[in-house]
Design an enzyme around this catalytic site. Structure first.
Site: not given
Ligand code: S3P
Length: 435
Positions: A27, A95, A124, A171, A319, A346, A350, A392
């Site tokens: 970010r 992602g 994904r 996300q 996570d 994921k 998972r 992980r």
């Molecule tokens: C994340 C949000 C999560 C998490 C990922 C990082 C983020 O994903 O699993 O490792 O930095 O916003 P989701 O938003 O798909 O739940």
């Protein structure tokens, strides 16, 4: 391919400073790229995922001094809508990068940008961002399966929407809010359960006034200017979780994990550990980067109790759920995780990979459509596991080995570099034997 053998450890002790937070590093780089002022990011995470994000920021035309391997990176951004979209951005395994950069990209002016990634990322689901972005007027197309690569035609006028997230996701929430910066009118996001709010905290710190109503968060666009302050990235709770769990199972006298981000949207595992009877102490410190931070001190707990993790807890520990499987295998009773469909999409599926790994080391575990069930109460004999290219999973296999009777060989351990390149060294520093 790297293969490591994690030997059983009778006792772990000492202090671990876990790597900087991955979510915050992504970010800081991305918001730095659309900020008006040069932003210094101190202590960024040096990992494959964050390397991909810094590359993306460069490709989008922001000026970058330094690299993820440096103590500080200075990003001179191009303002909220001044980026120059390149033909392709390779998001590698990340992602978070793909979903957040899509929200930024749709508000820029250029031609077509392809958002691509590795085989895991290209499996994904992306309709979860494509649908709200379409509703805002963006032109963004996934493959027929709804997966990457994504083709984004930039330069389309955007308008605000009210988006109800079917599944809590930081996300997706972040993607929609970032698109909202360049949309006309109000853009609102509602989540069934709150997810981590790093993006909201950082946008506020950058001077963006976020709206709140009926449990929703929103932004009134178009926002003309973002002024992100310099930021020092604190330690990553999701990385800390491995040392925390290792310490709960083998800490003698104790394992201390220092400088960890304790954002309540991330620390659900601590509540679960408390329920299981684990000896965990949180020592709060000063806030870092507008996030609560502190140390976590854990000691071996002789007998953990099984627990049920339900849907409402999933977002705050999404996570860390693989580690709950391992804890469950060693706890008295039957541990269940439900309402966690998200685990299936994921970096690997998972549900399947965690259950497969637990079985491979001799634990008793079964898949459920939305989670898993682990029958605990026995020690773990050990065995051989694959990371399946999932960072992980690689580290879960390592901790399983450390707390097993006979050790665990992890094939594909290099996957851990996606979030925690120094993992094996950190574990060795508190007494793990690794060959
Ligand atoms: C994340 C949000 C999560 C998490 C990922 C990082 C983020 O994903 O699993 O490792 O930095 O916003 P989701 O938003 O798909 O739940």
């Amino acid at each position: 391919m790297t293969t490591l053998n994690f030997r059983p450890a009778a006792a772990l002790s000492g202090s671990v400073a876990v790597p900087p937070d991955k979510s915050l590093t992504h970010r800081a780089f991305l918001l730095g790229a659309i900020s008006d002022r040069a932003v210094t990011v101190e202590n960024p995470l040096d990992s494959e995922d964050t390397h991909a994000t810094l590359q993306a920021v460069r490709a989008l035309g922001a000026e970058v001094q330094g690299d993820v391997s440096d103590d500080r990176v200075v990003i001179t951004g191009r303002g909220v809508r001044g980026l120059t979209p390149p033909p392709v951005i390779d998001c590698m395994n990340a992602g978070t990068l793909m979903r957040l950069v899509a929200g930024i990209l749709v508000g820029q002016s250029g031609d077509v940008t392809i958002l691509d990634g590795d085989a895991s990322l290209c499996g994904r689901p992306m309709r979860r961002i494509v649908d709200p972005l379409h509703a805002m007027g963006a032109v963004i197309e996934p493959t027929d399966d709804g997966t990457p690569p994504l083709a984004v035609r930039t330069g389309r006028p955007l308008h605000g929407v009210v988006h109800d997230l079917p599944v809590a996701s930081a996300q997706v929430k972040s993607c929609v809010l970032l698109a909202g910066l360049n949309a006309e009118g109000e853009t609102w996001v509602r989540e069934p359960v709150p997810s981590r709010d790093h993006t909201e905290r950082m946008l506020r710190a950058a001077g963006v006034e976020l709206l709140e109503r009926d449990g929703m968060v929103g932004v009134l666009g178009p926002v003309d200017s973002l002024s992100l302050p310099d930021i020092r990235v604190p330690g990553d709770f999701s990385s800390a979780a491995f040392a925390i769990v290792a310490g709960v199972l083998r800490g003698d006298p104790e394992v201390r994990v220092t400088g960890v981000n304790l954002n309540p949207g991330r620390t659900g595992l601590l509540g679960v550990l408390a329920r299981m009877g684990a000896d965990v102490r949180v020592e709060p410190g000063p806030d870092v980067a507008g996030e609560p931070c502190g140390d976590i001190v854990v000691r071996r707990t002789s007998l953990l109790q099984a627990t049920d993790v339900t849907a409402a807890e999933v977002p705050s520990m999404v996570d860390e759920l693989p580690l709950v499987g391992l804890l469950g295998a060693l706890a008295a009773g039957i541990t269940t995780v439900s309402g966690a469909h998200e685990l299936r999409v994921k970096e690997s599926d998972r549900v399947a990979t965690v259950v497969g790994l637990l079985r491979a080391v001799g634990a008793s575990a079964d898949e459920r459509e939305d989670g898993f069930v682990v029958i605990g109460g026995r020690s773990i004999p050990g065995g051989e596991v694959q990371s399946d290219g999932d960072h992980r999973l690689a580290m879960l296999g390592a901790i399983a080995g450390i707390v097993s009777d006979g050790g665990v060989t992890v094939h594909g351990f290099e996957a851990s570099a996606v979030s925690y390149p120094g993992f094996a060294d950190d574990m060795a520093s508190i007494g793990a034997q690794i060959a």
